[in-house]
Design an enzyme around this catalytic site. Structure first.
Site, PDB file in Angstrom:
ATOM      1  N   ARG A 261      -6.601  -6.582   1.157  1.00 36.14           N
ATOM      2  CA  ARG A 261      -6.126  -5.232   1.473  1.00 36.14           C
ATOM      3  C   ARG A 261      -7.251  -4.217   1.332  1.00 36.14           C
ATOM      4  NH1 ARG A 261      -0.012  -5.312  -1.208  1.00 36.14           N
ATOM      5  NH2 ARG A 261       0.551  -7.278  -0.206  1.00 36.14           N
ATOM      6  N   ARG A 276      -5.895  -2.620  -9.069  1.00 36.96           N
ATOM      7  CA  ARG A 276      -5.810  -2.465  -7.612  1.00 36.96           C
ATOM      8  C   ARG A 276      -7.092  -3.021  -7.018  1.00 36.96           C
ATOM      9  NH1 ARG A 276      -2.744   0.608  -4.201  1.00 36.96           N
ATOM     10  NH2 ARG A 276      -1.642   1.428  -5.993  1.00 36.96           N
ATOM     11  N   GLU A 348       3.675  -3.017 -11.060  1.00 37.24           N
ATOM     12  CA  GLU A 348       4.412  -3.787 -10.055  1.00 37.24           C
ATOM     13  C   GLU A 348       3.774  -5.164  -9.852  1.00 37.24           C
ATOM     14  OE1 GLU A 348       4.456  -2.020  -6.152  1.00 37.24           O
ATOM     15  OE2 GLU A 348       4.956  -3.966  -5.283  1.00 37.24           O
ATOM     16  N   SER A 351       7.664  -7.670  -5.260  1.00 39.18           N
ATOM     17  CA  SER A 351       8.467  -6.833  -4.397  1.00 39.18           C
ATOM     18  C   SER A 351       9.318  -7.811  -3.600  1.00 39.18           C
ATOM     19  CB  SER A 351       7.531  -6.041  -3.486  1.00 39.18           C
ATOM     20  OG  SER A 351       8.174  -4.922  -2.960  1.00 39.18           O
ATOM     21  N   ARG A 389      -1.870  -8.485 -11.710  1.00 38.10           N
ATOM     22  CA  ARG A 389      -1.145  -7.703 -12.703  1.00 38.10           C
ATOM     23  C   ARG A 389      -0.387  -8.609 -13.666  1.00 38.10           C
ATOM     24  NH1 ARG A 389       0.738  -3.325  -8.215  1.00 38.10           N
ATOM     25  NH2 ARG A 389      -1.348  -2.531  -7.793  1.00 38.10           N
TER      26      ARG A 389
END
Length: 419
Positions: A261, A276, A348, A351, A389
């Site tokens: 990403r 991140r 997070e 998802s 994470r």
RNA sequence: GGAGAUGUGUCCGAGCUGGUUGAAGGAGCACGAUUGGAAAUCGUGUAAACGUUUAAUAAGCGUUUCUAGGGUUCGAACCCCUACAUCUCCGCCA
């Protein structure tokens, strides 16, 4: 993608969805184009029907050795007209298709409406924040003390946000992936797939990443390929443009891939350590189910992801995303956020989304129902889980007063060194 | 990268001397018959999309679709070009 018939019949609902999701699709233009397309289609079909009829007459005359010259001459101009009309029709269809790709999915009626993440709904939590008789450190420090990570050299060989795992860090990373893949197979009955990490434009469009997120992805211009941002993309598209026989459903797949990403526009945000990054590892669950079952399956998949955190003994909470946080293609999404004691916040790690038939319509994934009718499947996916994470929570939760880290029982079989 | 072959419906597989071929034949699947039940056998059926009509996601009608995109032609699965994919051989390389 939404069905045009649905859009026509539920214009207000779709309009509201665009607003609630903070999207900017041009519904008016879509409806106008659709109108134009149908008119052109009708005219074309009518003229084409004439041509087909006369063509048969010509064939008949020739068979009987009669003269068909007059008819052939007549058809000359019809043929040209048809060519022009089909060109125009193709253009309108292309325009319509392009506009339609910018139309987001409609949220499930129970999704909280909100303009930012503060409107997300708390669902439940598991475990509790652990107590320490020392001040828990943040993961970069824990990692440094145990030589688990080398962000500097990652930045040197590629750029910032490309982590290098070293020694026990690399072992842990691999152990996590193995543990999760095996867990979902053995405990939850998923079938493992190993898929390409690079996909073409059609595939990236099928799951809804394109056209909206083109700038967030790494791409390979020569072939018009993209590095996948999630395994959802290759795995969901596995059955694109196919009609699955009844017995094939439900499809239940799990796969590991790295995820790439660019995170354009998020510079300076959550930059610490692994929070991140541009490349990370993730185990992803994907399901294709009968439309009647998708919301029950959604709940089940959240449970599948939770089971991993429970096995690792990590405190977490589940939240439901409000309309503004909901992704473009999703109808309903739960996030799972794990507690990071050093950072003192929830992160997070998963998802889980139900896309209903939105992706299936784009990608052309259908099945034959019991009544023989062909319908679009419902697609769902969920991280189970993303490793960075998870690693943060692991390091921060299991850090000891002396700076070392404990290893949860569940992971020990997957570590090839004695700790 | 070089040479060649192939690309048809859920699958296999004809058609490729251009004109009722949405497409023979077979398998599979569904339903029915037969059976105490099953297998075998027999019979029937078996694409999707779009448009139109309609109360209807029922029936009907029209159009499209034989990998994709162009071209030739009054008319193309069938002829020509391009792209892509698969397979075989050669070269190169983990």
């Amino acid at each position: 993608m939404l069905d045009l018939k649905f859009i026509r019949a539920n214009t207000e609902l779709v309009r509201q969805a665009i607003i609630n999701k903070n999207e900017k699709a041009d519904l008016g233009a879509i409806l106008a184009l659709d109108d134009k397309r149908r008119k052109l289609q009708f005219d074309f079909d009518t003229l084409k029907a004439t041509q087909n009829q006369v063509s048969q007459q010509i064939a008949l005359k020739k068979k009987n050795k009669e003269d068909a010259g007059e008819l052939i001459e007549q058809m000359g101009s019809v043929s040209e007209q048809l060519k022009a009309m089909s060109t125009e029709l193709a253009e309108v269809e292309k325009e319509l298709e392009a506009a339609l790709l910018w139309l987001p999915n409609v949220p499930h009626p129970e999704v909280p409406i909100g303009r930012d993440e503060s409107f997300n709904r708390f669902v439940r939590e598991w475990g509790s924040k652990p107590d320490y008789d020392f001040i828990p450190k943040e993961h970069p420090e824990v990692a440094a003390q145990n030589n688990l990570l080398d962000m500097q050299r990652g930045a040197k060989i590629t750029g910032s946000g490309f982590p290098v795992y070293t020694g026990l860090g690399a072992n842990l990373e691999r152990a996590l992936i193995n543990f999760m893949l095996t867990f979902h197979q053995q405990k939850h009955g998923y079938e493992e797939v190993a898929v390409p990490f690079i996909v073409n434009r059609k595939t990236m469009t099928g799951t809804g990443q394109l056209p909206k997120l083109e700038n967030d992805m790494y791409r390979i211009d020569e072939e018009d390929f993209f590095l996948i941002p999630t395994a959802e993309v290759p795995i969901t598209n596995l059955y694109s443009d196919e009609i699955l026989p009844l017995g094939k459903l439900p499809v239940k797949l799990v796969g590991y891939t790295p995820c790439f990403r660019r995170e354009a526009g998020s510079y300076g945000k959550d930059t610490k350590g692994l929070q991140r990054v541009h490349q990370f590892n993730k185990v992803e669950m994907v399901r294709f189910v009968h439309p009647d079952e998708s919301y029950a399956v959604l709940e089940e998949m959240v449970g599948n992801a939770e089971a991993i955190l429970q096995a690792l003994g990590l405190h977490y909470r589940v939240v439901e995303l409000c309309t503004a946080d909901l992704s473009f293609a999703s109808a309903r999404t739960y996030d799972i956020e794990v507690w990071a004691p050093g950072a003192g916040r929830y992160l997070e790690v998963s998802s889980v989304s139900n896309f209903e038939d939105f992706q299936a319509r784009r990608a052309g994934i259908r099945f034959r129902d019991t009544d023989g009718k062909v319908r679009f499947v419902h697609t769902l996916n969920g991280s189970g889980l993303a490793t960075p994470r998870t690693m943060i929570a692991l390091l921060e939760t299991y850090q000891q007063a002396d700076g070392s880290i404990a290893i949860p029982e569940a992971l020990k079989p997957w570590l090839n060194i004695v700790v």
